[in-house]
Design an enzyme around this catalytic site. Structure first.
Site, short mmCIF file in Angstrom:
data_model
loop_
_atom_site.label_atom_id
_atom_site.label_comp_id
_atom_site.label_asym_id
_atom_site.label_seq_id
_atom_site.Cartn_x
_atom_site.Cartn_y
_atom_site.Cartn_z
N ARG A 298 33.02 43.17 24.15
CA ARG A 298 31.68 43.75 24.16
C ARG A 298 30.65 42.67 24.46
O ARG A 298 29.60 42.94 25.07
CB ARG A 298 31.37 44.43 22.82
N TYR B 237 13.03 58.53 40.49
CA TYR B 237 14.29 59.27 40.32
C TYR B 237 14.25 60.16 39.09
O TYR B 237 13.77 59.74 38.02
CB TYR B 237 15.44 58.26 40.25
N ASP C 160 14.24 49.51 40.85
CA ASP C 160 15.49 50.22 41.12
C ASP C 160 15.80 49.97 42.60
O ASP C 160 15.16 50.53 43.49
CB ASP C 160 15.31 51.70 40.83
N LYS D 60 26.86 53.61 43.44
CA LYS D 60 26.49 53.92 44.82
C LYS D 60 27.00 52.83 45.77
O LYS D 60 28.20 52.66 45.91
CB LYS D 60 24.97 54.08 44.92
#
Length: 392
Positions: A55, A107, A180, A205
């Site tokens: 983690r 978005y 972004d 993406k």
């Protein structure tokens, strides 16, 4: 490998293959191993190994993070479980009751996180504005403004932000900037070189590129921000697992060749659609007709791999177009090697009200096209046939 050889590998195409710290730890493998261990053994009570608990840090994740950070010209990165998790991690940098200035037309998932959750759980307030209007931005800044959230190009109408002057304004007022950069990828736009503090991607993406992983990443421009991000990643735990980090790193290897083909396809398709009798309007920064075409040429390598269009007709007409397509896949995502089509009104921005979508310019007749790496002639033929059949 000698240091001199490393320094010679300066082109982007070469860095996609070799950038970052990708050396194998156990052998001379040409590609980093997938380390699935959740814990790593210590030799004694005073031993402080680089990797102790996944983690906190993991070798596979580090190989990917260091590569994407190098491509973005940043000092380091944090790989997250999804693009939205990456956005949420950035918002954890802000104190309670902060104010954020946000690019209008942001978005839908970002809008939902800001409005439906962070406003309630941390008292966050927002102002949505065209970030190209610097006077309006300056007027919108409040004493508690801590972040300017940039999206360029926007999803789905592909509006651009002039990044450098906006970042200059933010820095004068000691306000963080985050962009972004999903629609561009590091291949097409490197915002840190334009003054941005943080760069966020939905790695599902273009970074992954093959529609086979879910992930997000945040790249920091300086060590202070990187240290804060890593502490948040450790505390919140929304980190990316080793398998998806492996897939993302593998995807980066072909980012240069994929984006070159996808952006070239997009320009050819957009040029075709602009003169199509069934198309009302085309949105693509790479076209001279786009109102921000000159800005696109200044801060982007190409017009991008996404094209949006409004067709002549209603939702029923749009549905007939989609049903007639044979190559384009109707899907919620983008950025894969296969070409995709998205109905923003009912898909990517479905959570917004009709009034909110209308204010953003998203109507029932809008379709977003994500270009893959197929032959552009086949893509054009597929769209032409579907558009003509829908009105026949």
């Amino acid at each position: 490998m000698s240091q001199a050889m490393s320094e010679r590998k300066s082109s982007f195409a070469t860095r996609t293959i070799h950038a970052g710290e990708q050396s194998a730890f156990a052998d001379n493998a040409i590609f980093p191993a997938i380390y699935t261990a959740s814990s790593f053994a210590k030799r004694g009570l005073d031993d402080q190994p680089e990797y102790a608990y996944s983690r906190v840090s993991n070798p596979t994740r580090h190989a990917y993070e260091s590569c994407v950070a190098a491509l973005e010209e940043g000092c380091g990165a944090l790989a997250c479980a999804s693009g939205v998790a990456a956005t949420a991690t950035v918002l954890e940098l802000l104190p309670k009751d902060s104010h954020v200035v946000v690019m209008s037309g942001v978005y839908g998932g970002t809008f939902r996180l800001l409005e439906d959750y962070r406003s309630r759980t941390s008292g966050l307030t927002t102002t949505y504005i065209d970030l190209n209007d610097l006077q309006a931005v300056a007027a919108a800044i409040q004493p508690n403004t801590r972040l300017i959230w940039i999206e360029s190009p926007t999803n789905p109408l592909l509006g651009l932000v002039d990044i450098r002057p906006l970042c200059d304004l933010a820095r004068e007022r000691d306000i963080l900037t985050c962009i972004d950069n999903t629609f561009c990828s590091p291949w097409n736009q490197q915002p840190i070189t334009l003054g941005v503090d943080l760069v966020m991607h939905s790695a599902s993406k273009y970074i992954g590129g093959h529609s086979d992983l879910t992930g997000g990443v945040v790249v920091a421009a300086n060590q202070e921000l990187l240290g804060r991000l890593r502490k948040i990643g450790m505390a919140v735990g929304a980190i990316q697992g080793p398998f998806d980090c492996y897939l993302a790193l593998r995807g980066l290897k072909t980012l240069d060749v994929r984006m070159e083909r996808q952006c070239a396809n997009a320009l050819k398709v957009a040029s075709f659609l602009e003169s199509h009798p069934q198309v009302e309007q085309v949105y693509y920064p790479g076209l001279p007709s786009h109102p921000q075409h000159e800005l696109c040429k200044r801060q982007m390598r190409a017009g991008g791999a996404v094209v949006a269009m409004k067709i002549k007709g209603d939702r029923a007409t749009v549905n007939r177009v989609v049903e007639q397509l044979e190559i384009f896949v109707l899907a919620d995502s983008l950025g894969g090697v296969e070409s995709m089509i998205n109905h923003s009104y009912s898909m990517s921005h479905n959570s917004l009200s009709h009034e909110q979508k209308a204010a953003m310019g998203i109507g029932e007749n809008l379709l977003r096209l994500s270009m893959g790496i197929e032959d552009h002639r086949d893509l054009i033929a597929d769209l032409d046939r579907a558009l003509r059949s829908a009105v026949a």
